[in-house]
Enzyme design. Structure first.
Site, PDB file in Angstrom:
ATOM      1  N   ARG A  74       8.370 -15.418   6.968  1.00 21.86           N
ATOM      2  CA  ARG A  74       7.913 -15.954   5.827  1.00 21.86           C
ATOM      3  C   ARG A  74       8.363 -17.439   5.742  1.00 21.86           C
ATOM      4  NH1 ARG A  74       3.903 -12.635   3.174  1.00 21.86           N
ATOM      5  NH2 ARG A  74       4.689 -10.083   3.352  1.00 21.86           N
ATOM      6  N   GLY A 111      -1.912 -16.612   7.473  1.00 21.91           N
ATOM      7  CA  GLY A 111      -2.980 -15.646   6.184  1.00 21.91           C
ATOM      8  C   GLY A 111      -2.465 -17.359   4.999  1.00 21.91           C
ATOM      9  N   THR A 134      -4.977 -11.572   7.292  1.00 23.43           N
ATOM     10  CA  THR A 134      -4.400 -10.838   6.486  1.00 23.43           C
ATOM     11  C   THR A 134      -5.391  -9.827   5.897  1.00 23.43           C
ATOM     12  OG1 THR A 134      -4.407 -11.457   3.903  1.00 23.43           O
ATOM     13  CG2 THR A 134      -5.498 -12.248   4.874  1.00 23.43           C
ATOM     14  N   ILE A 135      -3.873  -8.761   5.212  1.00 17.00           N
ATOM     15  CA  ILE A 135      -4.810  -7.330   4.530  1.00 17.00           C
ATOM     16  C   ILE A 135      -5.459  -6.785   3.992  1.00 17.00           C
ATOM     17  CG2 ILE A 135      -3.224  -5.992   6.124  1.00 17.00           C
ATOM     18  CD1 ILE A 135      -1.708  -5.479   3.476  1.00 17.00           C
ATOM     19  N   ASP A 136      -5.421  -8.535   3.175  1.00 13.78           N
ATOM     20  CA  ASP A 136      -5.725  -8.789   1.945  1.00 13.78           C
ATOM     21  C   ASP A 136      -7.188  -9.102   2.065  1.00 13.78           C
ATOM     22  OD1 ASP A 136      -3.583  -8.018   0.126  1.00 13.78           O
ATOM     23  OD2 ASP A 136      -3.000 -10.053   0.519  1.00 13.78           O
ATOM     24  N   HIS A 180      -0.930  -7.915  -4.137  1.00 13.04           N
ATOM     25  CA  HIS A 180      -0.463  -9.001  -5.805  1.00 13.04           C
ATOM     26  C   HIS A 180      -1.638  -9.836  -6.139  1.00 13.04           C
ATOM     27  CE1 HIS A 180       3.628  -7.002  -5.375  1.00 13.04           C
ATOM     28  NE2 HIS A 180       3.785  -7.673  -3.841  1.00 13.04           N
ATOM     29  N   GLU A 231      -1.512  -3.867  -7.090  1.00 12.79           N
ATOM     30  CA  GLU A 231       0.105  -3.982  -7.548  1.00 12.79           C
ATOM     31  C   GLU A 231      -0.464  -5.346  -7.951  1.00 12.79           C
ATOM     32  OE1 GLU A 231       3.045  -4.214  -3.075  1.00 12.79           O
ATOM     33  OE2 GLU A 231       0.841  -5.322  -3.300  1.00 12.79           O
ATOM     34  N   ARG A 276       1.467  11.595 -11.219  1.00 14.59           N
ATOM     35  CA  ARG A 276       2.336  11.524 -10.273  1.00 14.59           C
ATOM     36  C   ARG A 276       1.258  10.373  -9.860  1.00 14.59           C
ATOM     37  NH1 ARG A 276       4.139  14.611 -12.308  1.00 14.59           N
ATOM     38  NH2 ARG A 276       5.242  16.518 -11.416  1.00 14.59           N
ATOM     39  N   ARG A 285       0.144  -1.622   6.688  1.00 11.95           N
ATOM     40  CA  ARG A 285       0.451  -2.228   7.587  1.00 11.95           C
ATOM     41  C   ARG A 285       0.781  -1.948   8.806  1.00 11.95           C
ATOM     42  NH1 ARG A 285       1.065  -7.789   5.690  1.00 11.95           N
ATOM     43  NH2 ARG A 285       1.494  -8.207   2.935  1.00 11.95           N
TER      44      ARG A 285
END
Length: 358
Positions: A74, A111, A134-136, A180, A231, A276, A285
């Site tokens: 990054r 991304g 990107t996984i987002d 996020h 998240e 829980r 990922r």
């Protein structure tokens, strides 16, 4: 000779190798004389001239291999104009490496932050092609990003596995999914996994509404409740704060590892139910790319090679209505593709009884 640079930047995902393979195989088909130079660890390799000449054999057998054979790191966009600890101008260093190697173009797999830097290099006069990683699934200008569907599969499997233990013990289970700033991954996995409540950043939640949904299921004789939480999920109270106020609040009063644990504590305090928390984390990922991503990556990579052959640069390869096309990098840089709270996706989820805490 065509000499093409390639790098993978930012967080890893399952289909980076498959996408590089798509670019390379298409280029090798198009040209008898082509060199592909791989930069190690993303933009860091471009800055510090850490690279190697790749061979056709490097791209063999990696269609199903997760991670990235080039490594990644990054490099925050906001620091790209800030000299490093040795006073090195990073942007000038990247331009120098590009020109020293006499590259025809640079292909960037990344991304949002990575594509912002890609656009910066475009503005500096370099030939750039971006590929949407990107996984987002939050890159503006494309319907789909590679890595997203593989992450959905893993997050969904986590929720599936939680169902059996939740049902056995009659508990409330919270599964915290990556994301996020946007909720695409949580939304897809939550629906696919049969979650009863889905909390995403785009729809601030009221904890009392979340508790109401849990208690309503209990009154109906349901032994358990599954809550999928992004998240970046945020309460209505926190959403009303300014960025500065929210940062100060978290700095001074944060006592939970993440929002999922905070929600769990609040549910237990309000209604006394046993809760829980499960956090799949970076598992989302990892592993091999799913078949959907392998196909998508191959198509995206091949289209990037086609653009190179035509000398068309300064764009992000994108998916529109299941067709592969491209959009200008300048239109993509700095924009997020968020979930519209009023979109049909949300409305349809609500029609089947899923609650969003609003």
């Amino acid at each position: 000779m065509k000499r093409v640079g390639i790098l993978t930047s930012g967080g890893d995902c399952q289909s980076l190798n498959a996408t590089m393979r798509g670019v390379a195989k298409a280029l090798y088909q198009m040209y008898d004389d082509v060199e592909i130079i791989g930069f190690e660890e993303g933009y860091k390799g471009l800055i510090y001239a850490d690279y190697h000449m790749m061979q056709p054999s490097d791209f063999s057998g990696i269609l199903t291999q997760g991670g990235t054979i080039l490594g990644t790191s990054r490099q925050p966009f906001k620091l790209m104009r800030v000299p490093d600890e040795n006073s090195l101008d990073k942007v000038e260093a990247m331009k120098h490496t590009y020109r020293k190697l006499k590259l025809e173009c640079l292909v960037v797999l990344g991304g949002n932050g990575s594509q912002k830097t890609a656009n910066l290099l475009r503005e500096e006069g370099l030939n750039i092609i971006g590929l949407p990683k990107t996984i987002d699934n939050d890159l503006w200008g494309t319907d789909m990003t590679f890595g997203f569907q593989s992450a959905v599969n893993i997050a969904t499997n986590a929720i599936d596995c939680i169902h059996t233990t939740a049902a056995s013990h009659g508990r409330v289970f919270i599964v915290e999914v990556m994301g996020h700033k946007v909720g695409w991954l949580t939304l897809h996995a939550g629906i696919a996994g049969g979650a009863d409540v889905i909390l995403i950043p785009e729809i601030p939640y009221d904890i009392n509404h979340v508790v109401d949904a849990v208690q309503k299921r209990a009154r109906a004789g349901k032994r358990f409740t599954i809550i999928a939480v992004a998240e970046g999920a945020i309460s209505k109270e926190d959403a009303a704060l300014t960025k500065k106020e929210l940062k100060e609040k978290k700095k001074n009063g944060e006592k939970y590892p993440s929002v999922a644990y905070e929600i769990a504590a609040q549910i237990q305090d309000i209604c006394g139910m046993e809760v829980r928390v499960t956090v799949p984390g970076h598992m989302q990922r990892g592993g091999e790319p799913c078949p959907y991503d392998r196909v998508l990556s191959t198509r995206l990579g091949a289209h990037a090679a086609q653009l190179i052959s035509e000398g068309r640069y300064g764009c992000l390869v994108a998916v529109k209505n299941n067709e592969i096309t491209e959009v200008p990098l300048e239109e993509v840089a700095g924009k997020l593709k968020t979930v519209d709270p009023e979109c049909s996706f949300i409305k349809e989820a609500k029609l089947v009884g899923i609650k969003f805490g609003d």
